[in-house]
Design a protein around this motif. Structure first.
Motif, PDB file in Angstrom:
ATOM      1  N   ASN A 174       0.829  -1.213   0.000  1.00 35.54           N
ATOM      2  CA  ASN A 174       0.000   0.000   0.000  1.00 35.54           C
ATOM      3  C   ASN A 174       0.858   1.256   0.000  1.00 35.54           C
ATOM      4  O   ASN A 174       0.479   2.279  -0.591  1.00 35.54           O
ATOM      5  CB  ASN A 174      -0.921   0.000   1.220  1.00 35.54           C
ATOM      6  N   ASP A 175       2.006   1.195   0.666  1.00 33.70           N
ATOM      7  CA  ASP A 175       2.913   2.356   0.688  1.00 33.70           C
ATOM      8  C   ASP A 175       3.396   2.682  -0.721  1.00 33.70           C
ATOM      9  O   ASP A 175       3.515   3.860  -1.094  1.00 33.70           O
ATOM     10  CB  ASP A 175       4.110   2.069   1.598  1.00 33.70           C
ATOM     11  N   THR A 176       3.693   1.645  -1.509  1.00 31.48           N
ATOM     12  CA  THR A 176       4.141   1.868  -2.878  1.00 31.48           C
ATOM     13  C   THR A 176       3.039   2.493  -3.719  1.00 31.48           C
ATOM     14  O   THR A 176       3.270   3.456  -4.464  1.00 31.48           O
ATOM     15  CB  THR A 176       4.600   0.538  -3.517  1.00 31.48           C
ATOM     16  N   TYR A 177       1.833   1.959  -3.580  1.00 31.17           N
ATOM     17  CA  TYR A 177       0.705   2.543  -4.323  1.00 31.17           C
ATOM     18  C   TYR A 177       0.472   3.994  -3.899  1.00 31.17           C
ATOM     19  O   TYR A 177       0.171   4.862  -4.728  1.00 31.17           O
ATOM     20  CB  TYR A 177      -0.568   1.727  -4.086  1.00 31.17           C
ATOM     21  N   ASP A 178       0.621   4.274  -2.622  1.00 25.44           N
ATOM     22  CA  ASP A 178       0.457   5.645  -2.132  1.00 25.44           C
ATOM     23  C   ASP A 178       1.449   6.572  -2.824  1.00 25.44           C
ATOM     24  O   ASP A 178       1.085   7.656  -3.290  1.00 25.44           O
ATOM     25  CB  ASP A 178       0.650   5.676  -0.616  1.00 25.44           C
ATOM     26  N   SER A 179       2.711   6.129  -2.897  1.00 29.96           N
ATOM     27  CA  SER A 179       3.734   6.945  -3.555  1.00 29.96           C
ATOM     28  C   SER A 179       3.415   7.164  -5.027  1.00 29.96           C
ATOM     29  O   SER A 179       3.614   8.257  -5.572  1.00 29.96           O
ATOM     30  CB  SER A 179       5.104   6.272  -3.417  1.00 29.96           C
ATOM     31  N   ILE A 180       2.918   6.107  -5.680  1.00 30.61           N
ATOM     32  CA  ILE A 180       2.587   6.216  -7.104  1.00 30.61           C
ATOM     33  C   ILE A 180       1.522   7.279  -7.331  1.00 30.61           C
ATOM     34  O   ILE A 180       1.675   8.167  -8.192  1.00 30.61           O
ATOM     35  CB  ILE A 180       2.117   4.853  -7.648  1.00 30.61           C
ATOM     36  N   TYR A 181       0.439   7.213  -6.572  1.00 28.27           N
ATOM     37  CA  TYR A 181      -0.663   8.157  -6.805  1.00 28.27           C
ATOM     38  C   TYR A 181      -0.345   9.575  -6.325  1.00 28.27           C
ATOM     39  O   TYR A 181      -0.790  10.552  -6.937  1.00 28.27           O
ATOM     40  CB  TYR A 181      -1.950   7.627  -6.176  1.00 28.27           C
ATOM     41  N   LEU A 182       0.447   9.675  -5.282  1.00 28.85           N
ATOM     42  CA  LEU A 182       0.894  11.009  -4.863  1.00 28.85           C
ATOM     43  C   LEU A 182       1.735  11.649  -5.961  1.00 28.85           C
ATOM     44  O   LEU A 182       1.664  12.865  -6.195  1.00 28.85           O
ATOM     45  CB  LEU A 182       1.709  10.911  -3.566  1.00 28.85           C
ATOM     46  N   PHE A 183       2.538  10.815  -6.639  1.00 25.75           N
ATOM     47  CA  PHE A 183       3.351  11.346  -7.741  1.00 25.75           C
ATOM     48  C   PHE A 183       2.503  11.658  -8.965  1.00 25.75           C
ATOM     49  O   PHE A 183       2.622  12.744  -9.553  1.00 25.75           O
ATOM     50  CB  PHE A 183       4.446  10.347  -8.112  1.00 25.75           C
ATOM     51  N   LEU A 184       1.661  10.715  -9.381  1.00 25.18           N
ATOM     52  CA  LEU A 184       0.874  10.917 -10.598  1.00 25.18           C
ATOM     53  C   LEU A 184       0.021  12.177 -10.511  1.00 25.18           C
ATOM     54  O   LEU A 184      -0.144  12.891 -11.509  1.00 25.18           O
ATOM     55  CB  LEU A 184      -0.024   9.696 -10.849  1.00 25.18           C
ATOM     56  N   PHE A 185      -0.502  12.454  -9.313  1.00 23.10           N
ATOM     57  CA  PHE A 185      -1.351  13.630  -9.150  1.00 23.10           C
ATOM     58  C   PHE A 185      -0.592  14.829  -8.580  1.00 23.10           C
ATOM     59  O   PHE A 185      -1.197  15.866  -8.288  1.00 23.10           O
ATOM     60  CB  PHE A 185      -2.561  13.280  -8.281  1.00 23.10           C
ATOM     61  N   ARG A 186       0.717  14.658  -8.420  1.00 24.56           N
ATOM     62  CA  ARG A 186       1.613  15.735  -7.952  1.00 24.56           C
ATOM     63  C   ARG A 186       1.066  16.398  -6.683  1.00 24.56           C
ATOM     64  O   ARG A 186       0.976  17.625  -6.567  1.00 24.56           O
ATOM     65  CB  ARG A 186       1.814  16.792  -9.045  1.00 24.56           C
ATOM     66  N   ILE A 187       0.735  15.545  -5.710  1.00 26.21           N
ATOM     67  CA  ILE A 187       0.167  16.043  -4.459  1.00 26.21           C
ATOM     68  C   ILE A 187       1.253  16.597  -3.543  1.00 26.21           C
ATOM     69  O   ILE A 187       1.030  17.556  -2.806  1.00 26.21           O
ATOM     70  CB  ILE A 187      -0.659  14.938  -3.768  1.00 26.21           C
ATOM     71  N   ILE A 188       2.445  16.004  -3.561  1.00 27.14           N
ATOM     72  CA  ILE A 188       3.578  16.579  -2.827  1.00 27.14           C
ATOM     73  C   ILE A 188       4.786  16.617  -3.757  1.00 27.14           C
ATOM     74  O   ILE A 188       4.817  15.953  -4.798  1.00 27.14           O
ATOM     75  CB  ILE A 188       3.917  15.777  -1.547  1.00 27.14           C
ATOM     76  N   LYS A 189       5.795  17.383  -3.354  1.00 28.98           N
ATOM     77  CA  LYS A 189       6.987  17.545  -4.188  1.00 28.98           C
ATOM     78  C   LYS A 189       7.718  16.212  -4.345  1.00 28.98           C
ATOM     79  O   LYS A 189       7.692  15.359  -3.467  1.00 28.98           O
ATOM     80  CB  LYS A 189       7.924  18.574  -3.569  1.00 28.98           C
ATOM     81  N   ASN A 190       8.414  16.084  -5.473  1.00 30.16           N
ATOM     82  CA  ASN A 190       9.072  14.817  -5.800  1.00 30.16           C
ATOM     83  C   ASN A 190      10.117  14.396  -4.778  1.00 30.16           C
ATOM     84  O   ASN A 190      10.236  13.218  -4.448  1.00 30.16           O
ATOM     85  CB  ASN A 190       9.724  14.910  -7.182  1.00 30.16           C
ATOM     86  N   ASP A 191      10.896  15.360  -4.263  1.00 27.03           N
ATOM     87  CA  ASP A 191      11.945  15.003  -3.314  1.00 27.03           C
ATOM     88  C   ASP A 191      11.343  14.486  -2.002  1.00 27.03           C
ATOM     89  O   ASP A 191      11.841  13.514  -1.419  1.00 27.03           O
ATOM     90  CB  ASP A 191      12.892  16.178  -3.058  1.00 27.03           C
ATOM     91  N   LEU A 192      10.258  15.130  -1.562  1.00 30.77           N
ATOM     92  CA  LEU A 192       9.582  14.656  -0.342  1.00 30.77           C
ATOM     93  C   LEU A 192       8.926  13.296  -0.574  1.00 30.77           C
ATOM     94  O   LEU A 192       8.923  12.437   0.308  1.00 30.77           O
ATOM     95  CB  LEU A 192       8.523  15.666   0.099  1.00 30.77           C
ATOM     96  N   LEU A 193       8.389  13.116  -1.757  1.00 31.65           N
ATOM     97  CA  LEU A 193       7.752  11.844  -2.090  1.00 31.65           C
ATOM     98  C   LEU A 193       8.763  10.710  -2.065  1.00 31.65           C
ATOM     99  O   LEU A 193       8.512   9.647  -1.493  1.00 31.65           O
ATOM    100  CB  LEU A 193       7.090  11.949  -3.465  1.00 31.65           C
ATOM    101  N   SER A 194       9.927  10.935  -2.672  1.00 34.04           N
ATOM    102  CA  SER A 194      10.967   9.900  -2.687  1.00 34.04           C
ATOM    103  C   SER A 194      11.460   9.607  -1.287  1.00 34.04           C
ATOM    104  O   SER A 194      11.673   8.448  -0.912  1.00 34.04           O
ATOM    105  CB  SER A 194      12.139  10.353  -3.571  1.00 34.04           C
ATOM    106  N   LYS A 195      11.605  10.680  -0.479  1.00 34.98           N
ATOM    107  CA  LYS A 195      12.033  10.492   0.912  1.00 34.98           C
ATOM    108  C   LYS A 195      10.983   9.697   1.682  1.00 34.98           C
ATOM    109  O   LYS A 195      11.318   8.791   2.457  1.00 34.98           O
ATOM    110  CB  LYS A 195      12.248  11.852   1.575  1.00 34.98           C
ATOM    111  N   LYS A 196       9.708  10.023   1.467  1.00 36.17           N
ATOM    112  CA  LYS A 196       8.614   9.310   2.142  1.00 36.17           C
ATOM    113  C   LYS A 196       8.622   7.831   1.759  1.00 36.17           C
ATOM    114  O   LYS A 196       8.433   6.957   2.606  1.00 36.17           O
ATOM    115  CB  LYS A 196       7.278   9.948   1.769  1.00 36.17           C
ATOM    116  N   ASP A 197       8.861   7.546   0.493  1.00 36.08           N
ATOM    117  CA  ASP A 197       8.872   6.164   0.027  1.00 36.08           C
ATOM    118  C   ASP A 197      10.028   5.384   0.646  1.00 36.08           C
ATOM    119  O   ASP A 197       9.866   4.231   1.058  1.00 36.08           O
ATOM    120  CB  ASP A 197       8.979   6.134  -1.493  1.00 36.08           C
ATOM    121  N   THR A 198      11.188   6.040   0.736  1.00 39.34           N
ATOM    122  CA  THR A 198      12.350   5.401   1.359  1.00 39.34           C
ATOM    123  C   THR A 198      12.093   5.140   2.837  1.00 39.34           C
ATOM    124  O   THR A 198      12.396   4.063   3.361  1.00 39.34           O
ATOM    125  CB  THR A 198      13.601   6.288   1.195  1.00 39.34           C
TER     126      THR A 198
END
Length: 569
Positions: A174-198
């Motif tokens: 679910n965490d991976t899917y969360d990162s995917i949709y946050l990115f696709l819809f550009r809900i948060i910045k890419n650097d924060l998204l990558s950090k969140k995923d890590t």
């Protein structure tokens, strides 16, 4: 990015174009299987799906085996496999950026260990993925990965074709899917998204470690470990008190020390004696072997060596008998030397034996033996119990340290993720998703007369739910409607991405639309005209024969049949 052309060619023995397909830059591009109505003909092997698979390979799919291996039947098309290898077939996918008017060439060799090339530069697989992700999504962060994103745009297998939101399957977290949709819809910045995923990946590892530790029957939980430690401390205090009450310890301290020293000396002497016994035995065996060498000399072999030397040298000053005497003398010298060593070691063994007997007598005469044997046994028992408890306490302390460290790391990671999540404005999320739903619900209504909503749940983790969901104004989603809803979702995303100026593929490729009702197919084709992007579909001619032939001919980019297969073999 749009797909401009797909060129498939042989490179051996010379370059020869197999297919050169130009795609429509706007709206529908059809790959039509024109298999006849004859019962003997089948559209399953002419290659319409092959086009999609090759595009997917050019966009980072791993294995070229998908071109000649059927997952359902577990069978392999050896003819295609050999064809690709023998002629070193490669595919070139040309993408175009409509805004920058810039083209990019992606080459994927369609045989085992084939190369991956972008704009004439060869890349390793990881580099290839990174370059494509930057090209297609303007993303240079580690997460989400290219192959987590592309299947949303190129739905080539059963999982991606039949699942709108869980298009990577249920094995993806679910965490991976969360990162995917946050990115696709550009809900948060890419650097924060990558950090969140890590951070989420690290958190999952820590949680798994904690679960494994707690499933160990010797560990349980921190509370149980702390209670066990308190019990051990209590037992240690009690045993230490008992040991102090044995007041003869000081009286016989010197005797105990002497006895311990003598026993240690006896052990050392016996260890050396044991080694000497082994060495004496080995020396005796060697002497027997040497004596045997002297008495069983191979006269014929030495004679042969002597005569051969004489043949090469000519005149030899020594006779054969001299040679035999020399040989035996050399062996006797070795025997004498070894016997000397034997004498030295036997003498040393005798000395040690005498010393050991002396120590044994001294040990026997020590006054410590007059001590109360019951008290000695009690002392020994107490010492053993104390030692065992100290070891157990040490193990518990180490386990507590590991668990505490893991729990602390878990708390820190959870807090870090929470801080990133708090940067997501709920109102802003609703605004973004709302813009997407304008197109999505409209397309759903045109297809099925019902409006659907795509929803992001910002509190999915606390509620233990999936990050995104599909909500309805009315009705339920039946299995026959899945394909149409997926089409509506993917086409709506192209419209949404254009409105939001999001860098992403401006194409959608759907395979396996054969089961979609003709009414929905007609509507889907009409909807695709409304997007400023590409909708690429391989389909059987018989499934679209009721749709206006002029539309089919206008949108057709490739036509295949039993007599005109994709690779022409």
């Amino acid at each position: 990015m749009l797909i401009h052309r797909l060129i498939v060619r042989k490179t051996k023995p010379e370059i020869e174009i197999i297919r050169d397909i130009s795609f429509n830059h706007k709206g529908l591009s059809l790959i039509v299987d024109n298999t006849s109505d004859s019962a003997k003909d089948s559209g399953n092997n002419v290659g319409k799906t092959t086009v999609v698979k090759i595009i997917d390979l050019c966009l980072g799919a791993k294995s070229v085996r998908s071109l000649y291996f059927d997952v359902d039947t577990k069978s392999e098309n050896h003819e295609i496999r050999e064809f690709l290898m023998e002629h070193k077939v490669e595919a070139e996918l040309i993408l175009v950026d409509p805004n920058k008017k810039k083209k990019s060439s992606i080459v994927r060799q369609l045989f085992n260990r084939g190369k991956r090339i972008i704009d004439s530069i060869e890349f390793t697989q990881e580099e290839f993925w990174g370059k494509l992700k930057l090209l297609l999504f303007d993303l240079d962060e580690h997460n989400p990965t290219l192959r987590q994103l592309i299947p949303k745009f190129v739905r080539v297998d059963n999982i991606t074709s039949e699942n709108m939101i869980k298009y990577l399957g249920n094995t993806t977290s679910n965490d991976t899917y969360d990162s995917i949709y946050l990115f696709l819809f550009r809900i948060i910045k890419n650097d924060l998204l990558s950090k969140k995923d890590t951070l989420s990946a690290n958190l999952k590892e820590v949680e798994t470690k904690i679960r494994l530790l707690q499933h160990d029957e010797n560990i349980s939980s921190l509370d149980i470990l702390e209670q066990r430690k308190q019990l051990i401390d209590s037992d240690l205090v009690e045993l230490s008190t008992k040991r102090k009450n044995l007041d003869y310890m000081e009286t016989y301290k010197e005797e105990l020390k002497n006895k311990r020293n003598i026993i240690n000396s006896i052990n050392e002497v016996e260890a050396e004696m044991q080694m000497l016994q082994f060495e004496i035995k080995q020396i005796t065996v060697n002497i027997e072997k040497l004596e045997n060498e002297k008495s069983n000399i191979n006269h014929s072999q030495i004679s042969y060596i002597y005569n051969e030397a004489k043949a090469y040298i000519g005149t030899v000053n020594k006779t054969f008998e001299d040679l035999l005497l020399f040989h035996n003398k050399m062996i006797q010298n070795r025997i004498d030397f070894v016997k000397d060593q034997l004498t030295i070691k036997e003498k040393r063994y005798t000395e040690l034996e005498y010393g050991r007997d002396t120590l044994l007598e001294q040990n026997k005469n020590l006054t410590i033996d007059l001590l109360d044997e019951g008290l000695l046994e009690e002392l020994n028992s107490i010492n053993q119990k104390i030692e065992a408890l100290v070891l157990e306490k040490g193990a518990i302390n180490q386990t507590i340290k590991i668990l505490t460290s893991a729990e602390t790391l878990k708390d820190n990671l959870t807090n870090d993720i929470k801080q990133i999540s708090q940067q997501m404005d709920s109102n802003n999320i609703n605004d973004i998703i709302g813009k997407f739903n304008v197109y999505f619900s409209d397309y759903c209504e045109k297809l099925y007369g019902e409006k659907y909503l795509f929803v992001y749940n910002s509190k999915w983790k606390e509620q233990n739910k999936f990050p995104v969901s599909l909500d309805l104004f009315k009705g339920n989603v039946g299995t026959g409607m899945k394909k149409g809803i997926i089409v509506a979702f993917d086409l709506a995303y192209i419209k949404f991405a254009e409105e939001m100026s999001i860098v992403s593929p401006r194409f959608v490729i759907h395979d396996k639309l054969e089961n979609t009702h003709i009414n929905q197919l007609r509507t889907i084709f009409e909807l695709s005209r409304d997007i400023n992007g590409q909708y690429i579909v391989p389909i059987l001619r018989e499934r679209v024969d009721k749709i206006e032939s002029a539309l089919i001919e206008e949108c057709k980019v490739l036509e295949l049949s039993k007599d005109e297969k994709f690779f022409k073999v």
